[in-house]
Design a protein around this motif. Structure first.
Motif, mmCIF file in Angstrom:
data_model
loop_
_atom_site.group_PDB
_atom_site.id
_atom_site.type_symbol
_atom_site.label_atom_id
_atom_site.label_comp_id
_atom_site.label_asym_id
_atom_site.label_seq_id
_atom_site.Cartn_x
_atom_site.Cartn_y
_atom_site.Cartn_z
ATOM 1 N N PRO A 140 0.808 -1.224 0.000
ATOM 2 C CA PRO A 140 0.000 0.000 0.000
ATOM 3 C C PRO A 140 0.843 1.276 0.000
ATOM 4 N N ASP A 141 2.034 1.208 0.605
ATOM 5 C CA ASP A 141 2.864 2.401 0.716
ATOM 6 C C ASP A 141 4.055 2.393 -0.226
ATOM 7 N N GLY A 142 4.047 1.553 -1.243
ATOM 8 C CA GLY A 142 5.149 1.551 -2.189
ATOM 9 C C GLY A 142 5.438 0.177 -2.742
ATOM 10 N N VAL A 143 6.618 0.049 -3.341
ATOM 11 C CA VAL A 143 7.012 -1.194 -4.005
ATOM 12 C C VAL A 143 8.411 -1.570 -3.529
ATOM 13 N N VAL A 144 8.643 -2.874 -3.325
ATOM 14 C CA VAL A 144 9.955 -3.401 -2.969
ATOM 15 C C VAL A 144 10.442 -4.304 -4.097
ATOM 16 N N PHE A 145 11.648 -4.045 -4.587
ATOM 17 C CA PHE A 145 12.322 -4.914 -5.550
ATOM 18 C C PHE A 145 13.457 -5.592 -4.791
ATOM 19 N N ARG A 146 13.359 -6.884 -4.600
ATOM 20 C CA ARG A 146 14.311 -7.590 -3.752
ATOM 21 C C ARG A 146 15.142 -8.551 -4.588
ATOM 22 N N GLY A 147 16.434 -8.233 -4.733
ATOM 23 C CA GLY A 147 17.358 -9.110 -5.432
ATOM 24 C C GLY A 147 18.185 -9.918 -4.460
ATOM 25 N N SER A 148 19.113 -10.714 -4.988
ATOM 26 C CA SER A 148 19.915 -11.579 -4.128
ATOM 27 C C SER A 148 20.926 -10.798 -3.303
ATOM 28 N N THR A 149 21.409 -9.684 -3.827
ATOM 29 C CA THR A 149 22.408 -8.901 -3.092
ATOM 30 C C THR A 149 21.995 -7.449 -2.876
ATOM 31 N N LEU A 150 20.852 -7.038 -3.401
ATOM 32 C CA LEU A 150 20.448 -5.636 -3.323
ATOM 33 C C LEU A 150 18.935 -5.539 -3.279
ATOM 34 N N THR A 151 18.430 -4.655 -2.421
ATOM 35 C CA THR A 151 16.999 -4.369 -2.351
ATOM 36 C C THR A 151 16.780 -2.893 -2.638
ATOM 37 N N VAL A 152 15.807 -2.606 -3.482
ATOM 38 C CA VAL A 152 15.483 -1.242 -3.874
ATOM 39 C C VAL A 152 14.017 -0.977 -3.547
ATOM 40 N N PRO A 156 6.062 6.441 -2.886
ATOM 41 C CA PRO A 156 5.286 7.484 -3.573
ATOM 42 C C PRO A 156 5.424 8.837 -2.889
ATOM 43 N N ILE A 157 5.418 9.883 -3.713
ATOM 44 C CA ILE A 157 5.271 11.255 -3.224
ATOM 45 C C ILE A 157 3.839 11.651 -3.522
ATOM 46 N N ARG A 158 3.059 11.925 -2.491
ATOM 47 C CA ARG A 158 1.672 12.259 -2.791
ATOM 48 C C ARG A 158 1.041 13.035 -1.645
ATOM 49 N N GLY A 159 0.065 13.841 -2.028
ATOM 50 C CA GLY A 159 -0.857 14.462 -1.085
ATOM 51 C C GLY A 159 -2.226 13.855 -1.309
ATOM 52 N N GLY A 160 -3.224 14.391 -0.702
ATOM 53 C CA GLY A 160 -4.558 13.813 -0.813
ATOM 54 C C GLY A 160 -5.046 13.775 -2.253
ATOM 55 N N GLY A 161 -5.429 12.579 -2.724
ATOM 56 C CA GLY A 161 -6.048 12.434 -4.031
ATOM 57 C C GLY A 161 -5.136 12.674 -5.202
ATOM 58 N N GLN A 162 -3.802 12.558 -4.997
ATOM 59 C CA GLN A 162 -2.900 12.872 -6.088
ATOM 60 C C GLN A 162 -2.199 11.628 -6.609
ATOM 61 N N LEU A 163 -1.257 11.841 -7.504
ATOM 62 C CA LEU A 163 -0.601 10.763 -8.223
ATOM 63 C C LEU A 163 -0.115 9.669 -7.287
ATOM 64 N N PHE A 164 -0.310 8.436 -7.701
ATOM 65 C CA PHE A 164 0.047 7.208 -7.023
ATOM 66 C C PHE A 164 -1.090 6.732 -6.133
#
Length: 611
Positions: A140-152, A156-164
């Motif tokens: 709900p608060d973003g996305v996790v990309f989890r690799g074998s040696t690195l996690t990214v 989101p940057i957002r205010g009420g009712g905005q992008l994301f």
């Protein structure tokens, strides 16, 4: 192949430990972390299907785009113009500081300044040069990309009712797609973060505060900038670009933040430049000191001195390049799974040229130390003793074939430029010892210096060509020798030099642009040709100015400025079509631009005062 953006259609952002390239359509297609020389997260620059990318652009409508930097910063603004409105993506990386860290943030603020705009965000990381696999976790608060040696993380940057928040996030390939609409005055966006905490919603105010702090850092840094000459803005942009390519924890300057960009599209001259070359030392120290950045010059010189001390203590010659942390291992490998920029294979990482013997680097080191000393920056006792040991080594080793400044792979020769810089090492080493009262075998140094001088004049000058040539067994010209007058081995009005300059103009100069040499006439072990070298073109400007041809020098310099990107950036080379090729942006191109601007400005001012 045609979908690859032009090399010059990129802006550079960075945090002083790594950097990213952003195209004028809002795509991050090169980003390595946690360091410049780390494996890539996005490498679409080298394979637009498999390499990975991170795009933010208008969705479902035609648009035009334009890029600019926020003045006196590396904060990049990409503007999109559509029939329904005008939107902006503001890209920057908050400065990380001088402690090495795995945490790096790529902030992408999206806003609409007129009308309404629907945006598409497509984030497709591909870890380890697209060799690694990863999991995608949409929260709900973003996305996790989890690799074998690195996690990214993607927050989101957002205010009420905005992008994301009002947009739809969906999984696609090995990444995520998002669309959302913003209206005039609304702000959204995302922050990509390596090795941070879990993703979270970031408010627009928090994002603007990050931008303000980044802006303030760069403007405080520029407070030391002291060049007020004719080309203030372009020199300032070059200085910022060089700072972006500096690894803050050690002070090392990478030759370029990229790897594998070709010197000829479709050719094999594709090298990894994400390392620090010893050769850059003297030009770097000169450029940084000349425009007021004493601290940067001091830290870079300290990094060079550390390499000299380590080399002397280990009893081994200097290596021509190192990793940003000073490590020597630059083993070269080919990434066969990547097609290369516009099909330019092979894609190489690492650089086997690190093991070459290039004698000119000793002159670059001593020249840098000499320049710093003249500005009151004196190295340590250990540094001096180590420099003496490498100059002593040079006395025993200068008279041998070597691989040369251009890192060719066609066999060793008695390169004239290598002899020239060996002469510089000995000559300026003697001056340093005598001026500062430091112990050294200056009599031995002087005998070798004079022997090199006589050899250059008798064997480096080809009587039939009436010119100094690339090496002793050829009549091929070489643009590296444009440095001869400025280094003091010949007068800029010496007949031997003037005939050399005329020969170069007839053979190597194309309008304002300069080829480094003719590969067809001097086989270098590689197939294909290459473009003109921007560094050499700026050296030509200085040579014209020193020869008293100031009006020609100024016109040549102004023409070179027309070849820069719209953001004032230069790659390594210019193709016959005028497009930029080679790794981008290249430090030596910007260092040489600064040196040419300063020297030309000084000579023009002196002429003005005389008249």
């Amino acid at each position: 192949m045609d979908s690859y953006p032009a090399v010059e259609a990129h802006g550079l952002i960075g945090d002083l430990q790594t950097a990213a390239l952003v195209t004028d359509d809002g795509t991050v297609n090169w980003f390595c972390a946690p360091r410049f020389d780390s494996p890539s997260i996005f490498a679409g620059l080298l394979d637009n299907r498999r390499g990975g990318h991170f795009q933010i652009s208008p969705d479902g409508t035609d648009y035009t785009s334009k890029q600019l930097y926020l003045p006196s910063t590396p904060i990049l603004i990409t503007r999109f113009l559509t029939p329904d409105g005008v939107g902006e993506v503001i890209d920057f990386m908050p400065v990380t500081g001088e402690q090495a860290t795995d945490r790096h943030r790529l902030v992408r603020i999206v806003q609409v300044v007129r009308g309404t705009m629907r945006f598409r965000i497509d984030c497709q990381p591909r870890f380890d040069y697209a060799r690694g696999r990863h999991e995608v976790d949409i929260r709900p608060d973003g996305v996790v990309f989890r690799g074998s040696t690195l996690t990214v993380h993607l927050s989101p940057i957002r205010g009420g009712g905005q992008l994301f928040e009002d947009g739809e996030v969906r999984r696609g390939d090995e990444g995520v797609h998002l669309v959302g609409t913003l209206r005039q005055g609304q702000v959204g966006g995302v922050i990509l973060e390596t090795a941070g905490d879990s993703p979270r919603v970031v408010t627009p105010d928090e994002a603007w505060e990050l931008m303000d702090r980044t802006r303030d850092y760069w403007r405080r840094w520029l407070a030391d900038y002291r060049y007020q000459g004719r080309w203030r803005e372009i020199v300032e942009r070059s200085a910022i670009t060089l700072k972006l390519m500096t690894y803050a924890p050690t002070g090392a300057l990478v030759a370029a933040p990229t790897a594998g960009l070709p010197e000829q599209v479709g050719g094999e001259r594709n090298w990894d430049y994400r390392y620090a070359w010893i050769r850059d030392a003297s030009t770097s120290v000169f450029a940084l000191l000349s425009v007021g950045f004493t601290e940067e010059a001091h830290r870079y010189l300290g990094w060079v001195e550390d390499r000299v001390v380590a080399s002397a203590n280990e009893g081994v010659p200097l290596q021509i390049m190192y990793r940003v942390d000073g490590q020597r291992d630059l083993t070269e490998e080919v990434l066969d799974h990547l097609e290369g920029y516009r099909g330019s294979a092979p894609v190489r990482i690492g650089n086997d040229a690190a093991g070459q013997l290039q004698l000119d680097i000793y002159g670059e080191v001593v020249h840098a130390i000499h320049r710093a000393s003249s500005e009151g920056m004196h190295g340590s006792h250990e540094g001096w003793r180590s420099m003496v040991r490498i100059v002593d080594w040079l006395c025993d080793n200068w008279d041998q074939p070597e691989d040369g400044i251009w890192e060719t792979r066609g066999g060793r020769q008695d390169f004239t430029y290598g002899r020239l810089m060996s002469w510089v090492a000995l000559d300026q080493g003697i001056r340093l010892a005598r001026r500062n009262g430091r112990p050294a075998e200056t009599a031995t140094w002087a005998r070798n210096r004079d022997a090199i001088y006589e050899q250059i004049m008798s064997q480096g000058f080809h009587r039939g060509r009436g010119a100094f040539v690339q090496h002793y067994r050829t009549d091929v010209l070489d643009a590296s020798l444009l440095a001869m007058p400025s280094l003091g081995i010949v007068s800029p009005t010496d007949p031997m030099w003037l005939s050399t300059l005329r020969a170069m103009e007839n053979e190597l100069v194309s309008d304002s642009l300069v080829y480094r040499y003719n590969p067809a006439a001097s086989p270098d072990g590689l197939a294909g040709n290459e473009g003109t070298f921007s560094m050499c073109s700026f050296w030509y400007v200085r040579s014209l100015a020193e020869a008293g041809r100031l009006d020609e020098a100024r016109l040549t310099f102004e023409k070179m400025l027309t070849y820069s990107s719209r953001l004032g950036l230069y790659s390594e080379e210019i193709a016959p079509s005028g497009e930029q090729i080679g790794n981008f942006p290249q430090a030596f191109s910007h260092l040489s631009l600064i040196a040419a601007a300063l020297h030309l400005d000084q000579l023009m001012s002196e002429r003005s005062h005389r008249s």
